[in-house]
Design a protein around this motif. Sequence first.
Motif, PDB file in Angstrom:
ATOM      1  N   VAL A  94      43.599  44.053  49.387  1.00  0.00           N
ATOM      2  CA  VAL A  94      42.795  42.970  48.827  1.00  0.00           C
ATOM      3  C   VAL A  94      43.668  42.077  47.952  1.00  0.00           C
ATOM      4  N   ILE A  95      43.326  40.807  47.901  1.00  0.00           N
ATOM      5  CA  ILE A  95      43.966  39.858  46.980  1.00  0.00           C
ATOM      6  C   ILE A  95      42.949  39.592  45.876  1.00  0.00           C
ATOM      7  N   THR A  96      43.295  39.971  44.647  1.00  0.00           N
ATOM      8  CA  THR A  96      42.341  39.893  43.539  1.00  0.00           C
ATOM      9  C   THR A  96      42.800  38.941  42.446  1.00  0.00           C
ATOM     10  N   PHE A  97      41.892  38.076  42.010  1.00  0.00           N
ATOM     11  CA  PHE A  97      42.142  37.195  40.866  1.00  0.00           C
ATOM     12  C   PHE A  97      41.483  37.814  39.640  1.00  0.00           C
ATOM     13  N   SER A  98      42.294  38.232  38.688  1.00  0.00           N
ATOM     14  CA  SER A  98      41.754  38.814  37.450  1.00  0.00           C
ATOM     15  C   SER A  98      42.754  38.537  36.338  1.00  0.00           C
ATOM     16  N   GLY A  99      43.364  39.600  35.800  1.00  0.00           N
ATOM     17  CA  GLY A  99      44.429  39.420  34.829  1.00  0.00           C
ATOM     18  C   GLY A  99      43.956  39.095  33.432  1.00  0.00           C
ATOM     19  N   ASN A 100      44.890  38.583  32.618  1.00  0.00           N
ATOM     20  CA  ASN A 100      44.631  38.292  31.211  1.00  0.00           C
ATOM     21  C   ASN A 100      44.057  36.892  31.070  1.00  0.00           C
ATOM     22  N   GLY A 101      42.731  36.803  31.059  1.00  0.00           N
ATOM     23  CA  GLY A 101      42.099  35.494  30.985  1.00  0.00           C
ATOM     24  C   GLY A 101      41.081  35.318  32.090  1.00  0.00           C
ATOM     25  N   GLU A 102      40.395  34.201  32.060  1.00  0.00           N
ATOM     26  CA  GLU A 102      39.353  33.908  33.049  1.00  0.00           C
ATOM     27  C   GLU A 102      39.923  33.025  34.157  1.00  0.00           C
ATOM     28  N   PRO A 103      39.980  33.508  35.415  1.00  0.00           N
ATOM     29  CA  PRO A 103      40.574  32.739  36.507  1.00  0.00           C
ATOM     30  C   PRO A 103      39.971  31.347  36.683  1.00  0.00           C
ATOM     31  N   THR A 104      38.646  31.231  36.507  1.00  0.00           N
ATOM     32  CA  THR A 104      37.985  29.949  36.779  1.00  0.00           C
ATOM     33  C   THR A 104      38.285  28.883  35.738  1.00  0.00           C
ATOM     34  N   LEU A 105      38.964  29.241  34.649  1.00  0.00           N
ATOM     35  CA  LEU A 105      39.349  28.252  33.640  1.00  0.00           C
ATOM     36  C   LEU A 105      40.541  27.416  34.094  1.00  0.00           C
ATOM     37  N   HIS A 106      41.274  27.901  35.096  1.00  0.00           N
ATOM     38  CA  HIS A 106      42.437  27.149  35.580  1.00  0.00           C
ATOM     39  C   HIS A 106      41.958  25.820  36.173  1.00  0.00           C
ATOM     40  N   PRO A 107      42.564  24.704  35.758  1.00  0.00           N
ATOM     41  CA  PRO A 107      42.093  23.389  36.247  1.00  0.00           C
ATOM     42  C   PRO A 107      42.212  23.207  37.748  1.00  0.00           C
ATOM     43  N   GLN A 108      43.066  24.005  38.388  1.00  0.00           N
ATOM     44  CA  GLN A 108      43.240  23.913  39.838  1.00  0.00           C
ATOM     45  C   GLN A 108      42.647  25.133  40.552  1.00  0.00           C
ATOM     46  N   PHE A 109      41.672  25.773  39.927  1.00  0.00           N
ATOM     47  CA  PHE A 109      41.108  27.004  40.495  1.00  0.00           C
ATOM     48  C   PHE A 109      40.622  26.814  41.932  1.00  0.00           C
ATOM     49  N   ALA A 110      39.858  25.771  42.176  1.00  0.00           N
ATOM     50  CA  ALA A 110      39.308  25.541  43.516  1.00  0.00           C
ATOM     51  C   ALA A 110      40.420  25.348  44.546  1.00  0.00           C
ATOM     52  N   GLU A 111      41.441  24.592  44.164  1.00  0.00           N
ATOM     53  CA  GLU A 111      42.558  24.351  45.078  1.00  0.00           C
ATOM     54  C   GLU A 111      43.347  25.631  45.337  1.00  0.00           C
ATOM     55  N   ILE A 112      43.515  26.448  44.300  1.00  0.00           N
ATOM     56  CA  ILE A 112      44.229  27.719  44.457  1.00  0.00           C
ATOM     57  C   ILE A 112      43.475  28.641  45.415  1.00  0.00           C
TER      58      ILE A 112
END
Length: 259
Positions: A94-112
């Motif tokens: 699986v490819i998981t977005f998590s880590g230290n912080g909220e992934p959806t806060l990244h300004p390019q989240f949708a593009e990523i």
Amino acid sequence: MTPQQREILERISAYAETTLADIDPQKVQISYQLDKLKPIMEEIAKEQNMSVEEVFILYMDLSSEAAVLSNEKLKAELEEKLKEMKEADEQLDVITFSGNGEPTLHPQFAEIIDDTIALRDKYFPQVKISVLCNSTRLDNEKVVEALRKVDNNILKLDSAITPTMRLIDQPASPSFTSEGVIEQIAQFGSQCVVQTMFLRGEHDGQRIDNTTAQEVEALIKAYKQINPRQVMIYSIDRKTPEQQLEKVLREELEVIASQ
């Protein structure tokens, strides 16, 4: 981005790393964070014969530009890694977005997310993509659209009672309520997994316990309203900055799950 602009961005970013080191950006209002950056912005404004407002606007523009460049770098690095794994016949679950912080806060989240899906389809089409989300950005249309595209859209709901939720999650927005976030999560229905962390203890002298009969009953009602594909419940698994919090044992979690 000119060399001078890059220097300005790096100076403010370096200052922010030091000044905001102990601040969780998910839990502290933007106005407070910007106020902490005011000294460096005033210094640059004086040097460049600009107003503080102009420096702030420039900083935001440069940050957005840097985010785009960062996204391109991330895409290249991810493709390199997936290609390497494919050629070595390595397995990927699986490819998981998590880590230290909220992934959806990244300004390019949708593009990523779009880039990740494209690369996944190219190298490991059977692999799932998961996002662990704290549910604070579900009022953003681009974030919602991106979350609908992933295989495992895992959304947090730690309490269906607002005062308890605010004690546990410490959201920055004063208008963030359990009622509101439940409604926002419900728009996904079976397209989401709801995740709840059970705990009890004290924080700043205030009692926290989302395992009471009232709390569990409210959560079950919310789960039924949302109708997710799955509900995941767990408790804290390691030491937290707040020493007065207690782990809920597996046996108690199983009792809650059985309801």
